[in-house]
Design an enzyme around this catalytic site. Structure first.
Site: not given
Length: 639
Positions: A237, A473-474, A512-513, A534, A537
């Site tokens: 990506q 951050r998982a 991310e996150h 990202e 979520y």
């Protein structure tokens, strides 16, 4: 000679890094790795601990470091590495850490190649002064993880994290492999994977694994100070290649960035393909590395910083820099207390962190200018009791390399702090020619256990270089959560990266996150070369994802008072799987002034949620009508 690339379909990337099914039994591990071990191999494996001890040599680098000698039989080396790979191929959230170091010489032959597969938390590094001093005849590879119960399908590289290869030559030799596997050296990886100082010759380097049973998605990655033949990007990506020489590049998916790369593709037709190419790297410094000098003594080579650099550091001979004898380092193991480590640092020693997990209840404090902290084998510092595991004083020249920092179960204000915020009465003691440098420094909030941190990385000093980081951050792990809403309320992290210092440069910034702005850049004169983000979520509702009256938090925020800033190649991805109706107003939010310039930025929808605009209300929505199809802005402010 450049090898032609095999036909590779550029597949639409997959959004979800969460494994559909984790393999947990020995039987399934063997299925994923290949055929079960033959009886004669079992006998050999029973002798491996003794063999490892015999080649460990001096000094003592801990029980998880093996030093190979080229006189050792290829079959023995292969068996040791295969044994570790079998343990680590699916050990994504495990605690084991390994480093394998190769003394100068040649390993493997044309008839008996050394075919190495690299699993989680494993480092392979040559001990030569130059990458050509250690030659692997064979392969050094990462394949897709196959996440079905039989280990033969649903194969992706989306969670192939935390592994390192450096300072060696690979003469690609697939003897004994089937036709597809023999067609390239496969390096199918995602974030927190470092490929540095490698010389790959005699075959293609493929950044995707097109030999397994799909979907074959990948989401990396980082290559620096290396020389390769033809590179197959395939389904990657995003990727940054820095200060290297390559023999060609196959394609792009969303965001491929090249800085100081000889042989890089032109980016004049952006976004088709979405290349971003800088002729030189604005600020760079190669990562320190262990090597053996002519007398067989261990040294750490510390390269200098440079500006507007291009190509490898070793093409004309020994990498420039200074060599520090290992006797100048305190060689730490997880059994050493923070007090002991800090006492050694206070005595003027540098620090080598051997593989393992270090529980840190008070800060490891780096106060002396020019100190080198080098981790090998993915040495991991874990916060205990809400500590800040690592702090760096506001002094020039400190290098932190090869270290992972994990949040603990009690919230930490910050996991790594460079310089005190508003410290020293506002006077920063920076040296533009000798920046504080963070190389391959990774962060986790959650994953192997519950994690809590307000900020992961805070940079308050001026003239700091961040050369490859993943701040995570998982979005998945083994914490035992019943669902994403519990994760949102338990694994807490406000910001991934906060930059308050001036003239900070980031090459390969992956964040991310986090639950508010993932990155906040308040300092003047900042530069980012590749940004990947990202959004989280797991916000349960839109009300949980509001910045005052604004829907959501941008993935990249430049402070409203900043007058000068530049970003080359940035992407913000949305996958609000916990609540697909959630909106985020902007992927990027920056002050609208002439000196703040963004080049080649994008947002993309990964099948849930919506980003309304790319930057400051400009750009179409990344919504579920165009899943996997980015929305690009070539430059901002608009011409």
């Amino acid at each position: 000679m450049k090898q032609p690339a095999p036909p590779v379909a550029v597949l639409p990337p997959h959004p979800v890094r969460r494994p559909l099914l984790l393999l947990t039994t020995v039987t399934l591990l063997l299925s994923a790795c290949g055929s079960p071990t033959a009886p004669e191999q079992v006998a050999e494996l029973g002798r491996l601990s003794a063999a490892q001890k015999s080649v460990s040599g001096s000094p003592d680098l801990g029980t998880r470091v093996t030093v190979f000698d080229p006189s050792m039989p290829v079959a023995t080396i292969q068996a040791i590495l295969d044994q570790t790979y079998a343990k680590q191929v699916n050990n994504e959230m495990g605690s084991d850490r390994y480093a394998y170091l190769f003394k100068p010489g040649t390993y493997g032959t044309a008839e008996q190649p050394l075919q190495i597969k690299v699993g989680y938390y494993t480092e392979l590094s040559g001990l030569g002064a130059s990458p050509q001093d250690v030659v692997i005849n064979g392969k050094v590879e990462v394949y897709n993880r196959c996440l079905d119960s039989g280990g033969t399908s649903n194969c992706v590289a989306l969670v192939n994290f935390w592994r390192t290869v450096s300072n060696l030559t690979v003469n690609v030799n697939g003897a004994g492999q089937d036709g597809c596997r023999a067609s390239a050296n496969f390096w199918a990886v995602s974030q927190a994977v470092s490929l540095r100082r490698v010389n790959i010759q005699g075959g293609n380097l493929s950044l995707m694994d097109y030999c397994s049973a799909g979907p074959q998605f990948a989401s990396g990655g980082f290559l620096a100070d290396s020389k390769t033949g033809f590179i197959i990007n395939g389904s990657q990506q995003q990727w940054i290649t820095r200060n290297s020489t390559i023999g060609g590049w196959s394609n792009a998916v969303w965001n491929q960035v090249f800085a100081g790369v000889e042989g890089a593709p032109d980016d004049a037709s952006f976004p088709d393909p979405p290349y971003t190419t800088l002729a030189t790297t604005p600020v760079s410094r190669e990562k320190p590395y262990l090597y053996l000098d002519a007398q067989g003594k261990y040294q750490v080579r510390v390269p200098p910083a440079g500006t507007n650099s291009r190509g490898t550091s070793w093409g004309a001979g020994l990498t420039p820099g200074r060599s520090l004898p290992l006797s100048d380092f305190f060689v730490a193991t997880p059994a050493d207390s923070v007090q002991v480590i800090n006492n050694q640092l206070a005595r003027g020693r540098n620090l080598l962190l051997t593989p393992g997990i270090y529980d840190v209840a008070q800060s490891i404090s780096v106060k002396r200018a020019g100190t080198v902290v080098l981790g090998i084998g993915h040495a991991t510092l874990t916060a205990v009791g809400g500590s800040t595991p690592l702090t760096v004083a506001d002094v020039p020249g400190v290098i932190i390399a090869g270290v992972t920092v994990d949040a603990g179960t009690t919230s930490s204000p910050v996991l790594l702090q460079v310089g005190k915020k508003n410290g020293n009465n506002g006077a920063h003691h920076a040296d533009p020619s000798d920046p504080v440098t963070l190389s391959d420094v990774y962060f986790r909030v959650g994953g192997p256990h519950i994690g809590k941190a307000d900020i992961a990385l805070e940079v308050n000093s001026d003239n700091v270089l961040i050369d490859h980081t993943w701040v995570w951050r998982a979005d998945h792990g083994i914490e035992g959560f019943s669902g994403d809403t519990e994760r949102w309320n338990t694994n807490t992290g406000r910001n991934g990266v906060v930059i308050n210092g001036d003239h900070v440069t980031a090459t390969g910034l992956f964040v991310e996150h986090f639950q508010q702005y993932n990155t906040v850049w308040n300092g003047e004169g900042g530069t980012t070369v590749l940004y990947q983000n990202e959004l989280p979520y797991d916000p349960p509702t839109q009300a949980d994802w509001m910045n005052g009256s604004v829907q959501g938090w941008a993935g990249y925020k430049v402070g409203s008072r900043v007058k000068t800033h530049q970003l080359f190649g940035g992407g913000v991805y949305v996958f609000n799987q916990n609540n697909p109706t959630i909106h985020t107003e902007n992927g990027f939010e920056v002050p609208q002034v002439p000196g703040v310039k963004l080049r080649h930025i994008m947002t993309v929808n990964l099948s849930a949620g919506t980003v309304n605009h790319v930057v400051n209300g400009v750009g179409a929505a990344a919504d579920t009508t165009k899943v996997g199809v980015p929305v690009y802005i070539t430059q901002y402010p608009l011409p």
